[in-house]
Design a protein around this motif. Structure first.
Motif, mmCIF file in Angstrom:
data_model
loop_
_atom_site.group_PDB
_atom_site.id
_atom_site.type_symbol
_atom_site.label_atom_id
_atom_site.label_comp_id
_atom_site.label_asym_id
_atom_site.label_seq_id
_atom_site.Cartn_x
_atom_site.Cartn_y
_atom_site.Cartn_z
ATOM 1 N N ASP A 544 -0.062 9.671 -7.255
ATOM 2 C CA ASP A 544 -1.237 9.137 -6.414
ATOM 3 C C ASP A 544 -0.900 7.525 -5.802
ATOM 4 O O ASP A 544 -1.359 7.184 -4.762
ATOM 5 C CB ASP A 544 -2.294 8.937 -7.453
ATOM 6 N N TRP A 545 0.007 6.834 -6.692
ATOM 7 C CA TRP A 545 0.273 5.682 -6.256
ATOM 8 C C TRP A 545 1.360 5.658 -5.079
ATOM 9 O O TRP A 545 1.152 5.041 -4.142
ATOM 10 C CB TRP A 545 0.901 5.025 -7.261
ATOM 11 N N LEU A 546 2.125 6.677 -4.964
ATOM 12 C CA LEU A 546 3.020 6.866 -3.802
ATOM 13 C C LEU A 546 2.091 7.380 -2.726
ATOM 14 O O LEU A 546 2.499 6.866 -1.551
ATOM 15 C CB LEU A 546 4.160 7.782 -4.223
ATOM 16 N N THR A 547 1.252 8.208 -2.970
ATOM 17 C CA THR A 547 0.297 8.427 -1.618
ATOM 18 C C THR A 547 -0.305 7.373 -1.202
ATOM 19 O O THR A 547 -0.449 7.041 -0.013
ATOM 20 C CB THR A 547 -0.824 9.658 -2.201
ATOM 21 N N TRP A 548 -1.033 6.537 -2.056
ATOM 22 C CA TRP A 548 -1.576 5.254 -1.648
ATOM 23 C C TRP A 548 -0.837 4.237 -0.933
ATOM 24 O O TRP A 548 -0.967 3.776 0.235
ATOM 25 C CB TRP A 548 -2.225 4.596 -2.925
ATOM 26 N N MET A 549 0.439 4.145 -1.268
ATOM 27 C CA MET A 549 1.457 3.254 -0.655
ATOM 28 C C MET A 549 1.821 3.871 0.645
ATOM 29 O O MET A 549 2.096 2.753 1.682
ATOM 30 C CB MET A 549 2.693 3.286 -1.868
ATOM 31 N N THR A 550 1.837 4.998 1.002
ATOM 32 C CA THR A 550 2.139 5.463 2.327
ATOM 33 C C THR A 550 0.999 5.947 3.182
ATOM 34 O O THR A 550 1.318 6.714 4.140
ATOM 35 C CB THR A 550 3.078 6.729 1.985
ATOM 36 N N THR A 551 -0.186 5.610 2.712
ATOM 37 C CA THR A 551 -1.225 5.919 3.603
ATOM 38 C C THR A 551 -1.666 4.741 4.641
ATOM 39 O O THR A 551 -1.535 3.822 4.133
ATOM 40 C CB THR A 551 -2.608 6.088 2.851
ATOM 41 N N PRO A 552 -1.715 5.059 5.774
ATOM 42 C CA PRO A 552 -1.823 4.030 6.806
ATOM 43 C C PRO A 552 -2.935 3.279 6.575
ATOM 44 O O PRO A 552 -4.160 3.798 6.208
ATOM 45 C CB PRO A 552 -1.938 4.781 8.276
ATOM 46 N N GLY A 560 -0.181 2.416 12.211
ATOM 47 C CA GLY A 560 0.360 3.425 11.309
ATOM 48 C C GLY A 560 1.126 2.722 10.244
ATOM 49 O O GLY A 560 1.521 3.240 9.171
ATOM 50 N N TYR A 561 1.136 1.381 10.131
ATOM 51 C CA TYR A 561 1.664 0.444 9.105
ATOM 52 C C TYR A 561 0.992 0.720 7.657
ATOM 53 O O TYR A 561 -0.221 0.768 7.747
ATOM 54 C CB TYR A 561 1.837 -0.945 9.366
ATOM 55 N N ALA A 562 1.707 1.115 6.746
ATOM 56 C CA ALA A 562 0.734 1.284 5.523
ATOM 57 C C ALA A 562 1.119 0.288 4.545
ATOM 58 O O ALA A 562 0.786 -1.013 4.629
ATOM 59 C CB ALA A 562 1.383 2.679 4.655
ATOM 60 N N LYS A 563 1.675 0.378 3.269
ATOM 61 C CA LYS A 563 2.113 -0.954 2.400
ATOM 62 C C LYS A 563 3.435 -0.991 2.005
ATOM 63 O O LYS A 563 4.022 -0.389 1.072
ATOM 64 C CB LYS A 563 1.224 -0.571 1.113
ATOM 65 N N GLY A 564 4.280 -1.418 2.972
ATOM 66 C CA GLY A 564 5.469 -1.483 2.890
ATOM 67 C C GLY A 564 6.259 -0.465 3.517
ATOM 68 O O GLY A 564 7.465 -0.432 3.510
ATOM 69 N N TRP A 565 5.562 0.382 4.480
ATOM 70 C CA TRP A 565 6.265 1.593 5.192
ATOM 71 C C TRP A 565 5.375 1.842 6.407
ATOM 72 O O TRP A 565 4.340 1.397 6.581
ATOM 73 C CB TRP A 565 5.998 2.846 4.325
ATOM 74 N N ASP A 566 6.352 2.001 7.149
ATOM 75 C CA ASP A 566 5.693 2.217 8.731
ATOM 76 C C ASP A 566 5.664 3.745 8.867
ATOM 77 O O ASP A 566 6.389 4.570 8.688
ATOM 78 C CB ASP A 566 6.374 1.826 9.894
ATOM 79 N N THR A 567 4.356 4.492 9.285
ATOM 80 C CA THR A 567 4.288 5.783 9.036
ATOM 81 C C THR A 567 4.005 6.484 10.354
ATOM 82 O O THR A 567 3.681 5.699 11.394
ATOM 83 C CB THR A 567 2.937 6.120 8.385
ATOM 84 N N THR A 568 4.549 7.790 10.622
ATOM 85 C CA THR A 568 4.263 8.299 11.956
ATOM 86 C C THR A 568 3.183 9.369 11.976
ATOM 87 O O THR A 568 2.880 9.754 10.745
ATOM 88 C CB THR A 568 5.625 9.197 12.296
ATOM 89 N N ALA A 569 2.753 9.838 12.790
ATOM 90 C CA ALA A 569 1.871 11.058 13.026
ATOM 91 C C ALA A 569 2.359 12.282 12.256
ATOM 92 O O ALA A 569 1.270 13.007 12.018
ATOM 93 C CB ALA A 569 1.100 11.133 14.458
ATOM 94 N N ASP A 570 3.440 12.658 12.250
ATOM 95 C CA ASP A 570 3.848 13.784 11.805
ATOM 96 C C ASP A 570 4.317 13.600 10.285
ATOM 97 O O ASP A 570 4.789 14.604 9.866
ATOM 98 C CB ASP A 570 5.028 14.443 12.586
ATOM 99 N N GLY A 571 3.896 12.480 9.573
ATOM 100 C CA GLY A 571 4.258 12.599 8.244
ATOM 101 C C GLY A 571 5.589 11.923 7.607
ATOM 102 O O GLY A 571 5.625 11.987 6.579
ATOM 103 N N ALA A 572 6.119 11.447 8.563
ATOM 104 C CA ALA A 572 7.263 10.609 8.139
ATOM 105 C C ALA A 572 6.972 9.281 7.788
ATOM 106 O O ALA A 572 5.861 8.606 8.207
ATOM 107 C CB ALA A 572 8.382 10.475 9.151
ATOM 108 N N TYR A 573 7.810 8.643 6.898
ATOM 109 C CA TYR A 573 7.586 6.978 6.913
ATOM 110 C C TYR A 573 9.122 6.699 6.598
ATOM 111 O O TYR A 573 9.910 6.880 6.141
ATOM 112 C CB TYR A 573 6.849 6.757 5.653
ATOM 113 N N LEU A 574 9.074 4.995 7.411
ATOM 114 C CA LEU A 574 10.323 4.321 7.445
ATOM 115 C C LEU A 574 10.112 2.852 7.509
ATOM 116 O O LEU A 574 8.833 2.444 7.655
ATOM 117 C CB LEU A 574 10.985 4.831 8.764
#
Length: 637
Positions: A544-552, A560-574
């Motif tokens: 659940d914390w990983l999901t929260w971390m990568t939710t835009p 698309g920026y989340a919490k320390g990760w930049d996310t894409t529309a198709d589910g990638a993060y970088l």
């Protein structure tokens, strides 16, 4: 491995529907052909995330008399021709064509040329220092242009795309189908292999296919050959639909991707049936990546580069290229360490998330003020008391941006210690907006997160992260980088900036939580596969914390920026990063791939103040993901 989809024998409505549904994929091959007087289409689609992701246009049923206007319209849009296919349905001639945005050489397309002029056309292309990129032959119904006996008849024509030659050896051949195998043997003995193969029915005079069977017509094969070290994959010719379907299944099982359909019609009109001259490629990691890296290092003047790729939590590829030190000639190895700049931010975010999961920090905690995590710090701007930990993670704290007036605080006052710099910034730099209202990338915000980690854990930032984030990932060689060349670690590369900045004049050690780590790509991949949400290896954070971390983030401008990760529309993060003399990226894709890449140079676009090296590196790794189908290893991480 990218999504690759082959579709064939589509009628007009089916193709139009598929085209709309595949709008996020790249169309790489397209052809039309006649089956019993009806149009059919075949296409290859590929996932495109890196350099292949570009504006494009295609048409599958362009009438011959409209094609010149299409050429003009695409030139106005600065698109270049990629594929051309001519075909006839009944008495009407059509083109299927693909155009794309490209920074490569200018391409020229010609069409409607009489087949008898093919030899002179090819000679002219060579004399102009150009090469053929694609070529198609087709039969059209019209005036035969015979000055001695002009009449309306079936006329054999061709169309081509050419560009300035890059020095490669190429040839175009036109042969009856029964002679093609011998031509194949001749060309391969010369080291040439087919890259585009098409076919057409060479019709006799006065053929009226809707009324009667034609006489002694021929199947002809037009092929473009290029000199290569070896055949990249299987090739076939003259396949009927049943043989083509069976062969495609065989090649898919062998991890070969289709690159050329070569669809055409045998016979004309009511008697036309489909035939295929397909080409597949087996995209193995070593040659594909070697070619991509060679181009990247040339285009971006990179002395050295290192990369690692994981699939399903296991190491699939690790390689190093070029020089770690130009003066000594020391080469980069997979053990070479690089400054990773802002790729440090996902690591810092992971540490905050771990402390949060352990109830030692809450994302809603205030940073400043009597109840704040850093209560001893007193900002001059009263609005700063409303900054929460979550705002720092999402770059929505309201101030101290990387591109703000007065410059990035983390790159000012190098004589100050980290604590002195923090005190100076809080006393002299106010906020630009209220906390939690707008996104503004803030290195200083992540510096503050490092101090929160220290306060909550009772350890230095480096010690806490090494013991609680990195070591559980199997990483024991990552450290905060030093500032000068004398501070270089034994495996660390030398940095070379392309804009005159001195990589050894900045306080990298002071950047710690926002951009100070040293790493190898393999270590970054070890971290990424334990943050990817996939079953193996186990993640170091609760799901659940990983999901929260990568939710835009939902704040304005987050994009698309989340919490320390930049996310894409198709589910990638970088996340990527750069400093003078270095560029870096780490990524997790939705299909089980994770990767990282590092280079020891940087080039900034002075207009945007953005690192074009970093953009190129991100695109390089997406190209690796999209173009490699076969990996040489699968090792635990």
């Amino acid at each position: 491995m990218a999504v690759v989809e082959l579709n064939y024998d589509l009628n007009e409505p089916a193709y139009a529907t598929l085209y709309r549904e595949r709008s996020k994929l790249r169309l790489v091959d397209l052809c039309g052909y006649e089956v019993h007087n009806q149009p059919h289409y075949a296409a290859i689609w590929e996932e495109a995330n890196g350099s292949a992701s570009r504006p494009s246009w295609s048409g599958h049923a362009i009438r011959a008399h409209d094609y010149q206007q299409v050429i003009h319209d695409r030139e106005v849009e600065n698109l270049q021709p990629v594929r051309i296919n001519g075909y006839s349905i009944g008495y009407d001639t059509f083109f299927a064509a693909i155009w794309e945005k490209s920074d490569g050489p200018v391409r020229v397309t010609q069409h409607g040329l009489l087949l008898g002029a093919l030899s002179s056309h090819l000679k002219q292309v060579r004399q102009q220092g150009s090469r053929i990129v694609d070529i198609t032959c087709y039969s059209s119904f019209g005036t035969n242009q015979d000055p001695h006996c002009p009449q309306v008849d079936w006329v054999n024509r061709f169309a081509s795309i050419c560009e300035k030659s890059d020095g490669r050896d190429w040839e175009v051949t036109l042969t009856p189908i029964e002679d093609y195998q011998a031509e194949f043997s001749r060309q391969t003995q010369l080291g040439r292999w087919p890259v585009r193969v098409g076919g057409f029915t060479c019709a006799p005079p006065r053929g009226f296919p809707h009324c009667e069977a034609l006489g002694p017509i021929e199947q002809m094969i037009i092929a473009l050959w290029e000199k290569q070290g070896e055949l990249a994959g299987p090739v076939r010719h003259g396949l009927d639909i049943n043989a083509y379907v069976q062969e495609q299944a065989t090649q898919a099982n062998a991890k070969c991707r289709p690159v050329c359909i070569g669809g055409y019609s045998w016979n004309l009109g009511d008697f036309a049936v489909q035939r295929f001259n397909p080409i597949w490629e087996r995209r193995e990691a070593q040659p594909v990546i070697s070619n991509l890296v060679t181009k990247f290092m040339r285009d971006f003047a990179a002395p050295g580069l290192s990369m690692a790729v994981a699939k399903d939590g296991r190491l699939a590829w690790s390689a190093a290229f070029g020089l770690a030190d130009k003066e000594s000639g020391t080469r980069v190895t997979t053990s070479s360490q690089f400054r990773i700049a802002s790729v440090s931010k996902p690591i810092t975010s992971a540490a905050i998330m771990k402390l949060t999961a352990e109830n030692r920090v809450r994302l809603q905690d205030f940073v400043f003020g009597a109840s704040g995590q850093l209560e001893e710090l007193v900002p001059s701007d009263a609005r700063a008391k409303g900054i929460a930990v979550e705002h720092l993670l999402e770059h929505s704290c309201g101030g101290w941006p990387r591109l703000g007036d007065g410059g990035d605080p983390m790159f000012l006052n190098y004589a100050m210690s980290q604590s002195e710099l923090i005190a100076w910034v809080l006393a002299n730099r106010g906020l630009d907006t209220d906390p939690g209202t707008k996104f503004a990338y803030s290195n200083f915000g992540y510096c503050l997160l490092g101090r929160i980690i220290e306060k909550a854990s009772g350890q230095t930032y480096q010690d806490y992260v090494r013991q609680n984030i990195l070591l559980p990932c199997g990483i024991d060689s990552m450290f905060i980088a030093g500032d000068t060349q004398l501070d270089r670690r034994p495996e660390e590369v030398v940095y070379y900036d392309q804009n005159g900045a001195d990589p050894y004049s900045i306080r990298v050690s002071r950047l710690d939580a926002n951009g100070g780590w040293l790493a190898t790509p393999t270590d970054l991949v070890r971290f990424a596969v334990r943050m990817d949400g996939f079953p193996t290896p186990p993640d170091i954070l609760p799901a659940d914390w990983l999901t929260w971390m990568t939710t835009p983030s939902k704040v304005e401008g987050a994009n698309g920026y989340a919490k320390g990760w930049d996310t894409t529309a198709d589910g990638a993060y970088l996340h990527d990063g750069d400093l003078p003399g270095t560029a870096a990226v780490v990524a997790r894709a939705k299909d089980g791939y994770c990767w990282a890449a590092l280079v020891n140079t940087r080039d900034i676009d002075t207009d945007s103040n953005r690192s074009i090296t970093t953009t190129g590196l991100v695109n390089l790794m997406w190209d690796v993901h999209d173009q490699v189908d076969v990996w040489p290893m699968s090792q635990p991480l």
